[in-house]
Design a protein around this motif. Structure first.
Motif, PDB file in Angstrom:
ATOM      1  N   LEU A  26     -54.421 -12.428  31.470  1.00 55.15           N
ATOM      2  CA  LEU A  26     -55.347 -13.048  30.524  1.00 55.15           C
ATOM      3  C   LEU A  26     -56.606 -13.420  31.292  1.00 55.15           C
ATOM      4  N   TYR A  27     -57.758 -12.994  30.787  1.00 54.54           N
ATOM      5  CA  TYR A  27     -59.022 -13.238  31.486  1.00 54.54           C
ATOM      6  C   TYR A  27     -59.995 -13.893  30.502  1.00 54.54           C
ATOM      7  N   PHE A  28     -60.328 -15.144  30.757  1.00 56.67           N
ATOM      8  CA  PHE A  28     -61.098 -15.937  29.790  1.00 56.67           C
ATOM      9  C   PHE A  28     -62.445 -16.327  30.394  1.00 56.67           C
ATOM     10  N   VAL A  29     -63.513 -15.743  29.861  1.00 56.73           N
ATOM     11  CA  VAL A  29     -64.863 -16.033  30.334  1.00 56.73           C
ATOM     12  C   VAL A  29     -65.489 -17.116  29.471  1.00 56.73           C
ATOM     13  N   ARG A  30     -65.833 -18.236  30.101  1.00 56.90           N
ATOM     14  CA  ARG A  30     -66.491 -19.341  29.408  1.00 56.90           C
ATOM     15  C   ARG A  30     -67.908 -19.579  29.918  1.00 56.90           C
ATOM     16  N   ASN A  31     -68.218 -19.011  31.064  1.00 54.60           N
ATOM     17  CA  ASN A  31     -69.548 -19.198  31.647  1.00 54.60           C
ATOM     18  C   ASN A  31     -70.604 -18.688  30.669  1.00 54.60           C
ATOM     19  N   PRO A  32     -71.454 -19.568  30.120  1.00 54.32           N
ATOM     20  CA  PRO A  32     -72.427 -19.130  29.104  1.00 54.32           C
ATOM     21  C   PRO A  32     -73.417 -18.094  29.621  1.00 54.32           C
ATOM     22  N   GLU A  33     -73.638 -18.060  30.928  1.00 54.32           N
ATOM     23  CA  GLU A  33     -74.552 -17.071  31.485  1.00 54.32           C
ATOM     24  C   GLU A  33     -73.991 -15.654  31.360  1.00 54.32           C
ATOM     25  N   LYS A  34     -72.684 -15.551  31.127  1.00 55.02           N
ATOM     26  CA  LYS A  34     -72.047 -14.241  30.971  1.00 55.02           C
ATOM     27  C   LYS A  34     -71.755 -13.903  29.516  1.00 55.02           C
ATOM     28  N   LEU A  35     -72.233 -14.734  28.596  1.00 56.07           N
ATOM     29  CA  LEU A  35     -71.912 -14.526  27.179  1.00 56.07           C
ATOM     30  C   LEU A  35     -73.148 -14.217  26.343  1.00 56.07           C
ATOM     31  N   THR A  36     -74.202 -13.768  26.997  1.00 60.77           N
ATOM     32  CA  THR A  36     -75.448 -13.517  26.272  1.00 60.77           C
ATOM     33  C   THR A  36     -75.428 -12.212  25.489  1.00 60.77           C
ATOM     34  N   HIS A  37     -74.406 -11.370  25.719  1.00 55.77           N
ATOM     35  CA  HIS A  37     -74.349 -10.073  25.044  1.00 55.77           C
ATOM     36  C   HIS A  37     -73.267 -10.006  23.962  1.00 55.77           C
ATOM     37  N   ILE A  38     -72.677 -11.153  23.598  1.00 55.35           N
ATOM     38  CA  ILE A  38     -71.509 -11.077  22.711  1.00 55.35           C
ATOM     39  C   ILE A  38     -71.874 -10.839  21.251  1.00 55.35           C
TER      40      ILE A  38
END
Length: 297
Positions: free
Chosen positions: A276-288
């Motif tokens: 399970l890989y959960f990305v919460r860092n907002p800098e990595k969520l700009t393309h969602i």
């Protein structure tokens, strides 16, 4: 001047842009850095006498590889001080990307984490050879090595990756079924449903980048992962929503609660979730909220 009103350099760059972005992203695991590499590639490309270049695609891949290598060496040092586990930036992709099995596997979170354990040159050689099927001779020019040396690097990198590559024996339908079971279990907070879909040795990695709350180390084993999921999401279950999506060509979930969001990707083996890989860092969520175009060609 071409018939499109642009020039040959622009036409060639636009024609191969998706490929160049994919090459840079596979090497870097970061869309922002891949975009910077493309900008650097363009600035060098427009200085080239394109009418003297026989193969525009190969030349552009060569420039992109060199720029990505330079950036990767810098990023390696930067990631050593990263807070908690580092995960690649998730890219929402069109569902048909999943039909390209080779591309989807090469961009899975599990495999990209393995690529992180390679040296920058090993990663460049592996990506160009194994993913994009670039010739040893062309790779040699791109990484400033002899073809013989590149062959040695490729063999060493391939052995390294094969020894660490997570195995996955699961059909697309089984993967979707496992994801749906996990989604229902997470939304209902049902521990038995989670137990039924998680492997005993499941590993949970959470990436908050020091910006959002996240575990600073991998969480290993079904009991610890279960406790983390139930406690963490149990507090917000009333406002929790999950939405299936496709990330890097693989099934994923967008998880939202209150004013927060994250993307969860998975590794599934024999119908059970092992990663399970959960990305919460907002800098990595700009393309969602938009799809990213990727290409192997």
């Amino acid at each position: 001047m071409s018939s499109t009103g642009t020039n040959p350099a622009t036409d060639a760059f636009v024609a191969h842009r998706n490929l160049l972005f994919t090459v840079a992203y596979e090497m870097l695991g970061s869309a922002a850095d891949a975009e910077d590499v493309l900008q650097e590639t363009w600035l060098r490309w427009v200085q080239v006498e394109t009418d003297q270049v026989n193969d525009h695609r190969a030349y552009l891949v060569r420039i992109t590889t060199r720029q990505a290598l330079n950036r990767l060496r810098t990023m390696k040092r930067r990631r050593e001080s990263y807070v908690g586990p580092w995960l690649p930036e998730p890219l929402v992709t069109a569902p048909d990307v999943a039909d390209d099995v080779e591309l989807a596997e090469s961009m899975s979170t599990a495999l990209m984490l393995v690529l992180e354990t390679l040296s920058p040159t090993e990663r460049a050689v592996f990506v160009l050879r194994e993913v994009f099927d670039v010739s040893y001779e062309e790779i040699a020019v791109a990484v400033s090595k002899t073809p013989a040396t590149v062959r040695q690097i490729a063999r060493r990198a391939r052995q390294h990756v094969e020894a660490r590559r997570p195995r996955s024996v699961v059909s697309p339908n089984q993967a979707r079924a496992a994801l749906e079971s996990f989604q229902r279990a997470l939304e209902t907070g049902d521990p038995q449903r989670l137990i039924n879909v998680l492997a005993p040795d499941v590993v949970l990695l959470t990436d908050g980048g020091g910006i959002k709350t996240a575990a600073l180390r991998p969480i290993i084993g079904i009991e610890r992962v279960l406790r983390n999921l139930l406690v963490g999401f149990g507090k917000i279950s009333a406002g929790l929503s999950t939405e299936p999506t496709v990330v890097n060509g693989n099934p994923a979930l967008v998880v939202r609660w209150d004013n927060e969001c994250g993307i969860m990707t998975f590794h599934i083996d024999n119908t059970r979730i092992t990663g399970l890989y959960f990305v919460r860092n907002p800098e990595k969520l700009t393309h969602i909220d938009s799809q990213t175009a990727l290409s192997l060609r």
